[in-house]
Write an enzyme that holds these catalytic residues in place. Structure first.
Site, PDB file in Angstrom:
ATOM      1  N   GLY A 286       1.236  -1.021   0.165  1.00 48.89           N
ATOM      2  CA  GLY A 286      -0.053  -0.088  -0.193  1.00 48.89           C
ATOM      3  C   GLY A 286       0.599   1.649   0.188  1.00 48.89           C
ATOM      4  N   SER A 287       0.079   2.475   0.940  1.00 48.58           N
ATOM      5  CA  SER A 287       1.339   3.226   0.400  1.00 48.58           C
ATOM      6  C   SER A 287       2.398   3.405   1.330  1.00 48.58           C
ATOM      7  CB  SER A 287       0.424   4.832   1.298  1.00 48.58           C
ATOM      8  OG  SER A 287      -1.028   4.983   0.664  1.00 48.58           O
ATOM      9  N   THR A 288       2.971   2.972   1.909  1.00 42.41           N
ATOM     10  CA  THR A 288       4.290   3.015   2.024  1.00 42.41           C
ATOM     11  C   THR A 288       5.028   2.110   1.331  1.00 42.41           C
ATOM     12  OG1 THR A 288       4.394   0.036   2.422  1.00 42.41           O
ATOM     13  CG2 THR A 288       3.342   0.998   4.352  1.00 42.41           C
TER      14      THR A 288
END
Length: 563
Positions: A286-288
């Site tokens: 995801g957004s990591t």
């Protein structure tokens, strides 16, 4: 002319005497050999009964044949994580069993967990030896001993004992019934030469040096306790965490739950739910992944920290990229990170280009199998052919699956000055790390990423991870899980990658939480409401053990001095 040879009577008698003498010596030698063999057998049995079977009473005996010894495994401070203990194992000599039915019923009164049919077949067989049960407790041994069944005895064996139970299950691993390492660092220990030492018979306990890990037992306890708490509080199916020294690459703590008690593991390691998700599981992060997209754009120079990037919708290969949070049509690079802009991240990747994007993630180790001592390490997955659409989605964490440990190690390289340091579960000094590290991004990129991490920890999605005095910065990630080839909007895999103290980072602290549910009073189950607080709790509990002192600014320092 031929002459017939003749033997005189005297010569014949002499020859027969010689042959008789030889036969006599042969018989004497044979008799002596047989006597010596018999004597050796008797001596051997005496040694067996006298040295190895000191407690024989009414057919019951205890064998203390030297068992396989393993060195203690200790943490970085010498605290024991795994050690050998002596246990009794029950065996039978079926040929000496008088009544197999009676013996079966008697043994089952003490060990009801044994299969009655299998036990009877062993006791009624014609074999000379059969194991009945391994690793008895002292109470069980005494109870069986009190039965006084001829033909049943005990052998003293060695098995592993883990004082922490389940706290470091996936790191330490297990040994089998014969005390051989089969997983985790126990297996690494064997594969690194201990098996060869065992083969020589030199593995005496008193001569074995303790095997030291980089793990800190106290920090490991903090991480494990937080994961157990989070699993219950967020009603998730799994959770994980790791604390990594960014300068040395040492794993200070790592855990994944559900797990199991190493002292009574049974078949728990084989169950899917007990997978070590930190190093042996791969996930879309995801957004990591926006951490790496931002660093990539800065490192290739397509943007700088003050650049503005368009975040209006755009189309690629029939797909429209729209902003989840509408914060305007233009955002600065730090704001793309702070507001977790998918469109902004995709634009950054587009400016870098597909080939360079793939090369950058490879350089960070995100697309390669982790090289470290732990045997259980998964291979990340990626598209066979990277197209532009792949690069766009990978920019915000969809389309590549990697391990959380890969993610933590890559993030460390972006905030430690730009150096990739291979991770290790063994102690490593800063000098040793300096000899093997590689500069993979510019030092300025690293400084910029520290500033962006700090901003997000103070104002963005990482606020719930910040701990007063310790200044945690980082990035959340909320990824919808793929089921049957489609994204399930109701199932999430959340993560938070944090660094502290953010002004001069020393540790990466990462959490994952699989399929968390919405907490009462919270608007949703995104990472800011679960994964981020998990990191905050780990930092709060571990900072003292890591010798990180809190700082509160000039006013705070003055108050501390006054106190």
């Amino acid at each position: 002319m031929k002459f017939a040879s003749r033997s005189t009577p005297a010569a014949s008698r002499s020859k027969r005497a010689v042959e008789h003498g030889r036969d006599g010596r042969s018989r004497t030698a044979l008799t002596s050999a047989m006597f010596l063999l018999a004597f050796a057998t008797i001596i051997g049995r005496l040694v067996w009964f006298g040295g190895f079977e000191p407690g024989r009473i009414d057919g019951m005996f205890v064998s203390s044949i030297p068992a396989s010894n393993r060195p203690d495994i200790v943490d970085r401070h010498g605290e024991i994580l795994a050690t050998d203990i002596r246990t009794a194992s029950l065996f039978a000599e079926p040929k000496r069993i008088i009544d197999a039915d009676e013996a079966t019923e008697a043994v089952l009164t003490v060990l009801p967990q044994l299969d009655p049919g299998a036990l009877y077949r062993k006791l009624s067989s014609k074999s000379g030896f059969a194991w009945l049960s391994r690793g008895l407790t002292p109470m069980q041994q005494q109870a069986v001993f009190n039965l006084g069944i001829p033909g049943i005895g005990f052998r003293t064996e060695t098995r592993r004992f883990y004082p922490g139970g389940s706290e470091a299950a996936h790191v330490l691993g297990l040994t089998n019934i014969d005390n051989r390492g089969i997983s985790g660092m126990e297996k690494y220990l064997d594969d690194s030469g201990f098996n060869a030492l065992q083969a020589t018979g030199l593995n005496r306990k008193e001569g074995l040096k303790a095997f030291r890990l980089s793990i800190d037992r106290n920090v490991q306890h903090v991480v494990h306790e937080e994961l157990v708490r989070a699993l219950k509080e967020y009603r998730a199916i799994a959770a994980g965490g790791v604390i990594l020294d960014v300068d040395t690459g040492e794993i200070i703590a790592m855990a994944s739950v559900p797990d199991y008690n190493l002292n009574d593991a049974g078949d728990a390691p084989l169950k899917k739910e007990n997978l070590n998700r930190m190093s042996a599981g791969t996930f879309e992060m995801g957004s990591t992944f926006k951490i790496f997209t931002t660093a990539m754009a800065l490192d290739f120079g397509v943007v700088n920290i003050n650049s503005q990037v368009a975040t209006s919708p755009f189309h690629v290969a029939g797909h429209t990229f729209r902003e989840f949070h509408n914060e305007g049509n233009w955002l600065s690079v730090p704001d793309i990170f702070k507001f977790s802009s998918n469109v902004g991240s995709a634009r950054e990747a587009d400016m870098v280009g597909t080939d360079r994007h793939r090369e950058f993630l490879t350089r960070l180790g995100l697309l390669s199998k982790m090289k470290t001592e732990l045997p259980e390490v998964a291979m990340p997955t990626q598209p066979h052919v990277w197209k532009k659409i792949n690069s766009m989605t990978i920019a915000f964490g969809h389309g590549v699956s990697t391990t959380p440990l890969n993610t933590a190690v890559a993030a460390a390289a972006l905030i430690n000055g730009g150096y990739y340091v291979p991770p290790t579960f063994l102690p490593r000094t800063e000098e040793e790390a300096a000899a093997i590290r590689r500069q993979i991004v510019n030092p300025q990129t690293s400084l910029d990423m520290r500033a962006i991490f700090k901003l997000n920890g103070e104002e963005g999605t990482g606020r719930q991870a910040d701990v007063p005095g310790y200044h945690v910065g980082g990035k959340t990630g909320t990824a919808e899980k793929v089921e049957h080839g489609k994204y399930n909007h109701n199932k999430r895999f959340n993560a938070f990658v944090g660094a502290f103290p953010i002004d001069k980072p020393r540790y990466i602290v990462m959490s994952i939480i699989d399929e968390p549910q919405v907490e009462k009073g919270k608007p949703n189950a995104q990472a800011g409401w679960n994964a981020a607080p998990m990191v905050g709790n780990m930092v709060r509990g571990a900072a003292t053990f890591l010798n990180v002192k809190p700082t509160f600014g000039e006013v705070g320092q003055h108050l501390m001095r006054e106190y």
